[in-house]
Design a protein around this motif. Structure first.
Motif, PDB file in Angstrom:
ATOM      1  N   VAL B 279       1.844   4.370  -4.084  1.00  0.00           N
ATOM      2  CA  VAL B 279       1.108   5.638  -4.258  1.00  0.00           C
ATOM      3  C   VAL B 279      -0.379   5.332  -4.446  1.00  0.00           C
ATOM      4  O   VAL B 279      -1.245   5.994  -3.857  1.00  0.00           O
ATOM      5  N   ILE B 280      -0.684   4.308  -5.238  1.00  0.00           N
ATOM      6  CA  ILE B 280      -2.089   3.915  -5.438  1.00  0.00           C
ATOM      7  C   ILE B 280      -2.700   3.502  -4.095  1.00  0.00           C
ATOM      8  O   ILE B 280      -3.793   3.916  -3.735  1.00  0.00           O
ATOM      9  N   GLN B 281      -1.947   2.678  -3.344  1.00  0.00           N
ATOM     10  CA  GLN B 281      -2.446   2.174  -2.069  1.00  0.00           C
ATOM     11  C   GLN B 281      -2.754   3.325  -1.100  1.00  0.00           C
ATOM     12  O   GLN B 281      -3.808   3.356  -0.482  1.00  0.00           O
ATOM     13  N   LYS B 282      -1.822   4.281  -1.032  1.00  0.00           N
ATOM     14  CA  LYS B 282      -1.998   5.399  -0.094  1.00  0.00           C
ATOM     15  C   LYS B 282      -3.185   6.273  -0.470  1.00  0.00           C
ATOM     16  O   LYS B 282      -3.778   6.917   0.379  1.00  0.00           O
ATOM     17  N   ASN B 283      -3.502   6.319  -1.765  1.00  0.00           N
ATOM     18  CA  ASN B 283      -4.541   7.245  -2.221  1.00  0.00           C
ATOM     19  C   ASN B 283      -5.781   6.517  -2.731  1.00  0.00           C
ATOM     20  O   ASN B 283      -6.592   7.114  -3.428  1.00  0.00           O
ATOM     21  N   LYS B 284      -5.904   5.251  -2.363  1.00  0.00           N
ATOM     22  CA  LYS B 284      -6.984   4.476  -2.958  1.00  0.00           C
ATOM     23  C   LYS B 284      -8.362   5.033  -2.613  1.00  0.00           C
ATOM     24  O   LYS B 284      -9.286   4.960  -3.410  1.00  0.00           O
ATOM     25  N   GLN B 285      -8.479   5.630  -1.437  1.00  0.00           N
ATOM     26  CA  GLN B 285      -9.772   6.171  -1.030  1.00  0.00           C
ATOM     27  C   GLN B 285     -10.240   7.243  -2.011  1.00  0.00           C
ATOM     28  O   GLN B 285     -11.416   7.314  -2.347  1.00  0.00           O
ATOM     29  N   ALA B 286      -9.311   8.053  -2.457  1.00  0.00           N
ATOM     30  CA  ALA B 286      -9.669   9.127  -3.394  1.00  0.00           C
ATOM     31  C   ALA B 286      -9.755   8.621  -4.828  1.00  0.00           C
ATOM     32  O   ALA B 286     -10.502   9.157  -5.637  1.00  0.00           O
ATOM     33  N   LEU B 287      -8.957   7.603  -5.140  1.00  0.00           N
ATOM     34  CA  LEU B 287      -8.896   7.152  -6.536  1.00  0.00           C
ATOM     35  C   LEU B 287     -10.001   6.144  -6.842  1.00  0.00           C
ATOM     36  O   LEU B 287     -10.846   6.371  -7.685  1.00  0.00           O
ATOM     37  N   THR B 288      -9.951   5.024  -6.174  1.00  0.00           N
ATOM     38  CA  THR B 288     -10.990   4.009  -6.342  1.00  0.00           C
ATOM     39  C   THR B 288     -10.947   3.106  -5.112  1.00  0.00           C
ATOM     40  O   THR B 288     -10.095   2.222  -4.988  1.00  0.00           O
ATOM     41  N   PRO B 289     -11.808   3.394  -4.134  1.00  0.00           N
ATOM     42  CA  PRO B 289     -11.709   2.749  -2.826  1.00  0.00           C
ATOM     43  C   PRO B 289     -11.736   1.230  -2.886  1.00  0.00           C
ATOM     44  O   PRO B 289     -11.218   0.569  -1.993  1.00  0.00           O
ATOM     45  N   ASN B 290     -12.348   0.671  -3.929  1.00  0.00           N
ATOM     46  CA  ASN B 290     -12.506  -0.782  -3.969  1.00  0.00           C
ATOM     47  C   ASN B 290     -11.324  -1.518  -4.584  1.00  0.00           C
ATOM     48  O   ASN B 290     -11.387  -2.728  -4.777  1.00  0.00           O
ATOM     49  N   ILE B 291     -10.255  -0.805  -4.895  1.00  0.00           N
ATOM     50  CA  ILE B 291      -9.122  -1.491  -5.532  1.00  0.00           C
ATOM     51  C   ILE B 291      -8.367  -2.326  -4.485  1.00  0.00           C
ATOM     52  O   ILE B 291      -8.197  -1.925  -3.327  1.00  0.00           O
ATOM     53  N   VAL B 292      -7.951  -3.513  -4.890  1.00  0.00           N
ATOM     54  CA  VAL B 292      -7.121  -4.375  -4.034  1.00  0.00           C
ATOM     55  C   VAL B 292      -5.844  -4.653  -4.812  1.00  0.00           C
ATOM     56  O   VAL B 292      -5.891  -5.164  -5.937  1.00  0.00           O
ATOM     57  N   LEU B 293      -4.716  -4.301  -4.232  1.00  0.00           N
ATOM     58  CA  LEU B 293      -3.454  -4.483  -4.937  1.00  0.00           C
ATOM     59  C   LEU B 293      -2.818  -5.812  -4.526  1.00  0.00           C
ATOM     60  O   LEU B 293      -2.870  -6.206  -3.364  1.00  0.00           O
ATOM     61  N   VAL B 294      -2.239  -6.454  -5.492  1.00  0.00           N
ATOM     62  CA  VAL B 294      -1.562  -7.731  -5.216  1.00  0.00           C
ATOM     63  C   VAL B 294      -0.104  -7.401  -4.890  1.00  0.00           C
ATOM     64  O   VAL B 294       0.555  -6.710  -5.658  1.00  0.00           O
ATOM     65  N   PRO B 295       0.391  -7.875  -3.736  1.00  0.00           N
ATOM     66  CA  PRO B 295       1.759  -7.521  -3.341  1.00  0.00           C
ATOM     67  C   PRO B 295       2.791  -7.972  -4.373  1.00  0.00           C
ATOM     68  O   PRO B 295       2.599  -8.990  -5.048  1.00  0.00           O
TER      69      PRO B 295
END
Lengths: 175, 439
Positions: B279-295
């Motif tokens: 959910v974070i990944q799909k909405n990262k643009q709106a939430l915080t575009p610079n977030i990188v999630l670790v698989p």
């Protein structure tokens, strides 16, 4: 004060539409102080005429009509040179402003989003101007800028927000 | 403040807007007012611009001042009908004295004996949706106001809600939620991400089966499992968690706590569900575009066993594998990290190197590559190699052509660790995310 028949629904409606009414009256007067006075008078009339409101119909349209007549009365009493619009233009502004206010909630939502896109400095500038109500001189002194510089900047920030809100709404509408 | 914004603006180009600004700021001269008036009278497009300008100005006032609707205040009035308490912020917002007096008169005349709870509207608006279908209210639409104090069962899709305090909340189905205050929501199932960026939004509270989660920062997520277990992760800022006895814990950036239903305590946890991060990944643009999630997988990285000196943890969004021609497929079985690697800079050849098949091979850094930590390997007296890791959080710069630094995150390198076991020279990566520095 005459007898009032005020319902819970009316009170909630009245509180709910204060933002819209404020925007509407401000568009007609262009003056913040006059707008506050007119809005106060409008609210008083709304409560006095509560019995004339038909539940289920558009409350804000009914309230806006009362506000419009209050603005006309204010125009009549004010010095002509202090007025921004004559009656013909006032009618046009009223229609366009009411039409725009139909999108008030959507525009408000987009505006939140657009403010977030501004730089931290520009967000702080808006906060100083609108939340902390600092004078423009104080803001200019805070940033170490000239008075003209800060008014220009404030103008550009508002302009950028208008542009951003329009684009966001167009995007949502698939235009 | 940006230097690109010069003090001397081209007044000729946008004199109308400047004059409008001066007028709204009550700084317009008589001569300018007359010019403004003439311009508005003569030109319809000027009037259209005027309406647009006034609308944004008044909405900025609304956003930066207290909201009009205020349940506590109205209920207070209902219970104390004789005189309204002084609430300057309400008056500032233009809720005039006449209205307050009239409400009191109405209360006094119509409900003198029994205070009544009036229905309230916390003015929470649906600001975005994706196939958001609720059990009793059907599809939620953008612009729709949510009913306050009314449970919603989101059966599919996701919905973004905007509170008048400026708080944005994203809820992903299946979820059960209820708006219970101007700055408060109850979540009994599902995933919720809250973004709090305004001063009025601070203190935004999510009521969960594990206890209330109170925002002290800017971005956090909550996941309520079907068992009722509540999970909270903070991405930016801090949140305060409380249990039913009122005991409080502060959860800082990157940290995760988990509260089992009925156990009344919050415990540290490693990560939330895969769905939560998707959910974070799909909405990262709106939430915080610079977030990188670790698989959510083993993130193993090869290291040069006997290396003494500096090496670095590299994040490569373009995927390092694409750059290594001879990378053996069998390594994929070892769950080698796709986007993270330990890299070395060869001072002699002035090139960056990466370990492939036990050999250090040169590679060309991509412009988007980022160094996240330095690993200092030193020989000890007992023939072992000590590794000291320093993370580049809160810094920025360039090392031999590769950018380094990030804003925040919870990633960590485990040295001498591979495939979940001790393994001299190799590395594993743990954690869930990091946030890149803004450009």
């Amino acid at each position: 004060m005459s007898q009032m028949i005020v319902t819970e629904e009316l009170i909630l409606n009245l509180i709910d539409c204060q933002g819209k009414l404020y925007s509407y009256v401000l568009s007609l007067t262009g003056n913040r102080n006059d707008t506050h006075d007119i809005l106060q008078e409008t609210n008083k009339i709304i409560l006095e005429k509560a019995a004339e409101y038909t539940p289920g119909t558009s409350f804000s349209a009914w309230a806006s009509k009362i506000a419009y007549y209050k603005v006309l009365a204010y125009q009549r009493d004010a010095a002509r040179e202090s007025l921004l619009f004559n009656v013909e233009i006032l009618q046009e502004i009223s229609e366009k402003s009411l039409s725009k206010s139909k999108q008030n909630d959507r525009r408000l939502g987009s505006l939140f989003h657009c403010i977030e896109q501004l730089s931290d400095d520009n967000q702080k500038l808006l906060k100083q101007r609108y939340e902390e109500e600092m004078s423009l001189e104080e803001i200019a002194s805070f940033w170490g800028r000239t008075y003209n510089g800060i008014t220009s900047l404030l103008y550009r920030v508002r302009l950028a927000l208008i542009d951003c809100v329009d684009k966001t709404l167009q995007l949502e509408d698939g235009a | 403040m940006s230097n690109s914004q010069t003090d001397e603006a081209p007044l000729e180009e946008d004199a109308l807007g400047k004059m409008l600004s001066l007028h709204l700021d009550s700084k317009i001269s008589a001569e300018q007012f007359s010019q403004l008036k003439d311009s508005l009278e003569a030109n319809e497009s000027a009037r259209d611009f005027y309406i647009e300008f006034i609308a944004v100005h008044s909405q900025l006032e609304q956003i930066h001042k207290a909201p009009f609707s205020n349940k506590e205040y109205l209920n207070e009035l209902l219970q104390v009908p004789e005189a309204p308490t002084k609430r300057p912020y309400l008056l500032m917002m233009g809720l005039p004295a006449a209205l307050l007096v009239a409400i009191c008169i109405w209360i006094g005349s119509q409900l003198p004996d029994k205070p009544a709870e009036i229905p309230v509207d916390y003015q929470v608006t649906v600001s975005d949706t994706y196939q958001a279908f609720t059990k009793h209210d059907g599809l939620l639409n953008i612009g729709q106001k949510l009913k306050s104090n009314t449970p919603y069962r989101l059966e599919s899709g996701q919905v973004e809600l905007l509170f008048l305090t400026g708080v944005k909340v994203l809820i992903s189905a299946p979820a059960h939620f209820e708006v219970i205050g101007e700055n408060e929501i109850d979540l009994s199932a599902g995933i919720l991400i809250a973004k709090v960026t305004t001063a009025k939004g601070k203190g935004f509270t999510v009521r969960t089966p594990g206890g209330p989660v109170l925002d002290l920062g800017t971005l956090f997520g909550v996941e309520i499992e079907s068992s009722g277990t509540s999970n909270v992760q903070v991405f930016k800022g801090e949140v305060e968690l409380a249990n039913s006895r009122g005991a409080k814990k502060i959860l800082s950036e990157g940290k995760i706590l988990r509260g089992k239903a009925g156990q009344d305590q919050w415990q540290p946890a490693k990560r939330l569900s895969r769905k939560f991060y998707s959910v974070i990944q799909k909405n990262k643009q709106a939430l915080t575009p610079n977030i990188v999630l670790v698989p959510d997988a083993e993130n193993n990285m090869f290291g040069a066993d006997e290396h003494i000196g500096k090496s670095y943890l590299l994040y490569s969004p373009a995927s390092l594998r694409d750059q290594i021609v001879n990378f053996e497929k069998k390594d994929q079985r070892l769950n080698i990290s796709t986007n993270f690697a330990v890299v070395y800079f060869n001072e002699t050849s002035r090139s960056w190197q990466f370990l492939v098949q036990e050999t250090l091979m040169p590679f060309v850094p991509d412009a988007t590559d980022l160094l996240l930590a330095t690993i200092e390997s030193t020989a000890t007296n007992n023939d072992s190699i000590k590794k000291t890791i320093t993370y580049f959080s809160g810094t920025r710069g360039t090392i031999h052509g590769i950018s380094y630094g990030f804003q925040s995150g919870d990633i960590q390198v485990l040295p001498d660790h591979f495939l979940g076991q001790a393994n001299q020279g190799d590395f594993s990566l743990v954690g869930t995310f990091f946030i890149r520095n803004p450009d």
